[in-house]
Design an enzyme around this catalytic site. Sequence first.
Site, PDB file in Angstrom:
ATOM      1  N   ASP A  11      -7.688   2.563  -4.847  1.00 44.39           N
ATOM      2  CA  ASP A  11      -6.842   2.443  -3.668  1.00 44.39           C
ATOM      3  C   ASP A  11      -7.669   2.543  -2.390  1.00 44.39           C
ATOM      4  O   ASP A  11      -7.582   1.706  -1.493  1.00 44.39           O
ATOM      5  CB  ASP A  11      -5.774   3.530  -3.705  1.00 44.39           C
ATOM      6  CG  ASP A  11      -4.757   3.386  -2.578  1.00 44.39           C
ATOM      7  OD1 ASP A  11      -4.635   2.278  -2.032  1.00 44.39           O
ATOM      8  OD2 ASP A  11      -4.080   4.376  -2.256  1.00 44.39           O
ATOM      9  N   ASP A  17       0.825  -1.203   0.000  1.00 46.18           N
ATOM     10  CA  ASP A  17       0.000   0.000   0.000  1.00 46.18           C
ATOM     11  C   ASP A  17       0.865   1.262   0.000  1.00 46.18           C
ATOM     12  O   ASP A  17       0.612   2.220  -0.736  1.00 46.18           O
ATOM     13  CB  ASP A  17      -0.919  -0.024   1.222  1.00 46.18           C
ATOM     14  CG  ASP A  17      -2.016   1.026   1.144  1.00 46.18           C
ATOM     15  OD1 ASP A  17      -2.426   1.368   0.021  1.00 46.18           O
ATOM     16  OD2 ASP A  17      -2.456   1.514   2.195  1.00 46.18           O
ATOM     17  N   ASP A  71       2.721   1.693  -3.332  1.00 40.72           N
ATOM     18  CA  ASP A  71       1.831   2.118  -4.408  1.00 40.72           C
ATOM     19  C   ASP A  71       1.698   3.635  -4.440  1.00 40.72           C
ATOM     20  O   ASP A  71       1.850   4.274  -5.481  1.00 40.72           O
ATOM     21  CB  ASP A  71       0.455   1.483  -4.225  1.00 40.72           C
ATOM     22  CG  ASP A  71      -0.589   2.118  -5.129  1.00 40.72           C
ATOM     23  OD1 ASP A  71      -0.470   1.954  -6.347  1.00 40.72           O
ATOM     24  OD2 ASP A  71      -1.499   2.791  -4.610  1.00 40.72           O
ATOM     25  N   ASP A 127      -8.649  -0.331   0.390  1.00 37.91           N
ATOM     26  CA  ASP A 127      -8.293  -0.093   1.793  1.00 37.91           C
ATOM     27  C   ASP A 127      -9.448  -0.453   2.716  1.00 37.91           C
ATOM     28  O   ASP A 127      -9.240  -0.986   3.812  1.00 37.91           O
ATOM     29  CB  ASP A 127      -7.910   1.374   2.007  1.00 37.91           C
ATOM     30  CG  ASP A 127      -6.492   1.672   1.544  1.00 37.91           C
ATOM     31  OD1 ASP A 127      -5.728   0.723   1.288  1.00 37.91           O
ATOM     32  OD2 ASP A 127      -6.152   2.873   1.426  1.00 37.91           O
TER      33      ASP A 127
END
Length: 273
Positions: free
Chosen positions: A56, A35, A38, A60
């Site tokens: 994203d 994460d 990214d 999450d």
Amino acid sequence: MTVMSLPFSLAFLYYSWQRDYFLAIAFLLLSSLMDVLDGALARATGRTSRAGSFLDSSIDRINDVIIAAALPSIGAPWFLAFLWATGALITSTLRAAAEMDGIKGEGVGIMERGDRIVAVLIVFVIRIVESNMSLPTPKYSVALVAGIDALIWITVVQRALFYGSVKALWMGSVESSIVLVSILLGKAYDVYGFLGATGILGYVYLIAKWLSLGFRYPLSVYDSVLDSLSLFSLVWLQGAPFWLFYVIRMSMYYLSLRGTLFSSIRGKGPGVR
């Protein structure tokens, strides 16, 4: 790379329930690393986009629920996992709702997503220590989960009050009411109730995030169909299929933002992660 965090989170969940806590921690760290990398890579290459930001943030939310679903593996009751996941989802929804009013929502509250990941790592480390000490019950790790739940819900209150956004206050009140009703109906104490309530809140988050990007809702007739099917699922498995519809809607909106589906849509809004 955003999507790559998801398999590692699922591996974390699997090894948590296998009581292999060392491997569980390793996979959670890998998920968090994916994460972080990214976001850093996107900023470094100048490839940030609303489509990427939406995907994203949506993934999450799935990872947030997966992490909470691992908590009963250390002995925490489903009720505490329920409070963890629902509080985390409402916290994110409040931010998305505030962004509809043009209010920057980052950095508000004592227990944001990064803090929760650190907290769950500490919980699992304490559980490992308890296992090595052969304690009859995991009382310290479970007590810590309960304390973190309280901090997560304090964060909900902090955001609701700080933003000064009518939309955030309204959506937070609605979602908190859903949580309260779920508890009163006895739906917060097993896996189906956990999945049902978090699925509903996650579904609302997707809509809030979509609106925060400046697009209209519903996007198409397919939105209405998904909404109808999702509501119908409340009588089947206590609404757990909401997560199936979450993935369908997330994919539909992502493809729309990429311009490969419903390419006629137009809108303006910040692609905030």
